[in-house]
Design an enzyme around this catalytic site. Sequence first.
Site, short mmCIF file in Angstrom:
data_model
loop_
_atom_site.label_atom_id
_atom_site.label_comp_id
_atom_site.label_asym_id
_atom_site.label_seq_id
_atom_site.Cartn_x
_atom_site.Cartn_y
_atom_site.Cartn_z
CG ASP A 1 44.67 34.42 14.70
OD1 ASP A 1 44.72 35.46 15.22
OD2 ASP A 1 45.44 33.79 13.90
CG HIS B 1 41.10 42.49 14.88
ND1 HIS B 1 41.61 44.06 14.72
CD2 HIS B 1 41.99 41.85 14.61
CE1 HIS B 1 42.60 43.83 13.84
NE2 HIS B 1 42.98 42.36 13.87
C1 SDX Z 1 45.70 39.20 15.32
O1 SDX Z 1 46.40 43.95 14.94
C2 SDX Z 1 46.25 43.08 13.93
O2 SDX Z 1 45.97 43.55 12.97
C3 SDX Z 1 46.36 41.79 14.58
C4 SDX Z 1 45.92 40.69 13.49
C5 SDX Z 1 46.90 40.46 12.24
O3 SDX Z 1 46.58 40.10 11.08
O4 SDX Z 1 48.09 41.14 12.51
O5 SDX Z 1 44.62 40.80 13.00
C6 SDX Z 1 46.44 39.15 14.05
O6 SDX Z 1 46.33 39.25 16.12
C7 SDX Z 1 44.24 38.71 15.49
C8 SDX Z 1 43.79 38.77 17.09
C9 SDX Z 1 44.37 37.48 17.64
N1 SDX Z 1 43.96 37.57 19.13
C10 SDX Z 1 42.85 36.77 19.68
O7 SDX Z 1 41.91 36.09 19.11
C11 SDX Z 1 42.98 36.70 21.31
C12 SDX Z 1 41.50 37.18 21.94
N2 SDX Z 1 41.26 38.67 21.46
C13 SDX Z 1 41.60 39.51 22.57
O8 SDX Z 1 42.90 39.25 23.11
C14 SDX Z 1 41.45 40.81 22.25
O9 SDX Z 1 40.36 41.04 21.30
C15 SDX Z 1 42.55 41.56 21.17
C16 SDX Z 1 43.94 41.53 21.86
C17 SDX Z 1 42.67 40.94 19.91
C18 SDX Z 1 42.20 43.21 21.15
O10 SDX Z 1 42.53 43.80 22.19
P1 SDX Z 1 42.30 45.16 22.53
O11 SDX Z 1 41.91 45.85 21.30
O12 SDX Z 1 43.22 45.68 23.36
O13 SDX Z 1 40.84 45.09 23.40
P2 SDX Z 1 40.64 45.01 24.85
O14 SDX Z 1 41.63 43.71 25.15
O15 SDX Z 1 40.70 46.34 25.31
O16 SDX Z 1 39.05 44.41 24.79
C19 SDX Z 1 38.08 45.30 24.80
C20 SDX Z 1 36.92 44.61 25.68
C21 SDX Z 1 37.63 44.35 27.04
O17 SDX Z 1 36.46 44.20 28.02
P3 SDX Z 1 36.48 45.50 28.79
O18 SDX Z 1 37.82 45.84 29.40
O19 SDX Z 1 36.00 46.72 27.84
O20 SDX Z 1 35.19 45.41 29.80
O21 SDX Z 1 36.64 43.50 25.16
C22 SDX Z 1 37.11 42.27 25.89
C23 SDX Z 1 37.94 42.83 26.96
O22 SDX Z 1 37.92 42.14 28.24
N3 SDX Z 1 37.34 41.29 24.96
C24 SDX Z 1 37.20 39.99 25.16
C25 SDX Z 1 37.84 39.43 24.16
N4 SDX Z 1 38.62 40.26 23.40
C26 SDX Z 1 38.33 41.47 23.89
N5 SDX Z 1 36.46 39.32 26.17
C27 SDX Z 1 36.39 37.77 25.89
N6 SDX Z 1 37.02 37.21 24.76
C28 SDX Z 1 37.82 38.11 24.01
N7 SDX Z 1 38.44 37.19 22.99
#
Ligand code: SDX
Length: 429
Positions: free
Chosen positions: A364, A306
């Site tokens: 989720d 998140h």
């Molecule tokens: C919702 O914003 C809100 O409030 C949203 C929400 C709401 O109520 O409105 O809470 C609802 O959207 C919840 C999130 C649902 N999405 C997912 O579950 C999809 C999987 N999650 C990721 O796509 C990600 O964690 C996000 C999109 C939720 C957050 O992305 P960020 O903050 O941009 O973080 P990032 O993508 O920069 O990740 C940081 C690191 C990265 O690695 P590095 O580049 O630092 O090496 O963490 C890794 C990412 O690769 N990473 C994951 C991961 N999520 C982040 N690696 C594996 N699996 C994951 N799920």
Amino acid sequence: MSDKKAILHLEGKQAEFPILEGSVGPSVIDIRSLYAQTGMFTYDPGFTSTGSCESAITYIDGDKGELLYRGYPIDQLAEKSSFMEVCYLLLYGNLPNKQEMDEFNHGVTYHTMVHEQLTNFYKGFRRDAHPMAILVGVAGALSAFYHDSLDINDPEQRRIAGFRMIAKMPTIAAYAYKYSIGQPFIYPRNDLGYVENFLRMCFAVPCEDYKVDPVVVRAMDRIMTLHADHEQNASTSTVRLASSSGANPFAAIATGIACLWGPAHGGANEAALNMLMEIGDVSRIPEYIARAKDKNDPFRLMGFGHRVYKNYDPRAKVMQQTCHEVLDALNLRNDPLLQVAMELEKIALNDEYFVEKKLYPNVDFYSGIILKALGFPTSMFTVLFALSRTVGWISQWSEMIEDPSQRIGRPRQLYTGSLHRDYVPINQR
Ligand code: SDX
């Protein structure tokens, strides 16, 4: 307003910016005069360190894993309140007394029907259209029917538009589901509560009476409460930006639905369940954990991570508890997806990659298992999220419209394209 200042030393010059403090949480540096003082912009793609507005609706402490709706903790509201009461709280700022609650319920109930011609839009979609595609289209089309609630500068029209949006989303969503399974639309009933009405519109058929299961109602009501609002997330920010141009509320909400659809946002509940079904068995979890950690593999563990929560999403905890309650009540305790989900959660929470990056289950992760147990197809999961989040979008929209400092949102950029060059006719290229 504090008298604290942030001072920027730049190329021998000094620029001063006020620091604004909220009631809780990070203070902000008011940089509205940055360009005038320095000729420079800030640069923050994804808005990781940018406050886009002042708001009094929802507060999130990502480190503590805390979520407050108008100051009330989400776990207390999920346990003791109801979605309709939470709608009132988000919209008006305080919990209603009995009379206020009855009036609000009446106002929502008597806006649940949609203009009969709106149903013609459904016939234009293929039966296998994703219900979110239908929801985006039909929600936006409301502005073609309700001309008496389009003027956002008229508080009464804003009030009616808000009631219409909150009241009609369940009807529009249920019709999208019925259309996808080839069953006739079921009209809303004024003698049913909000959640009961929605469940009946989804699962009743004209051939027999439909008995609403109180366990399903309670679970659905709690899920809607958990999804109602969440500060300035992507879809809420989209609604705010679309509304800042003066666009009508129905069109603005349609932009929020479109943004929520993405798998990184509200589409994650559908993606998370599809992921659990693809994993299929606990023996295959290590393979998927490895893929999630592999930089060359675009796969991510859906339902984990998140932008704000660097601790357990408090909604995920309530979801997990609700998941066990629903599966027990419906005798689905041995649901294989739940086994995979629980084992995946355990492994991920102990895996160094996830611990180091503070990737915890989010709202989720468990919702898909519950929604599937309640009888919804995977394609309806994000529709249910949108249905719940509509009150959050409307609350944030109203707050923005009433904010005297609000202006049209118009970000700038760091330009890295070509410098000035003159046109060359095609026969000279
Ligand atoms: C919702 O914003 C809100 O409030 C949203 C929400 C709401 O109520 O409105 O809470 C609802 O959207 C919840 C999130 C649902 N999405 C997912 O579950 C999809 C999987 N999650 C990721 O796509 C990600 O964690 C996000 C999109 C939720 C957050 O992305 P960020 O903050 O941009 O973080 P990032 O993508 O920069 O990740 C940081 C690191 C990265 O690695 P590095 O580049 O630092 O090496 O963490 C890794 C990412 O690769 N990473 C994951 C991961 N999520 C982040 N690696 C594996 N699996 C994951 N799920």
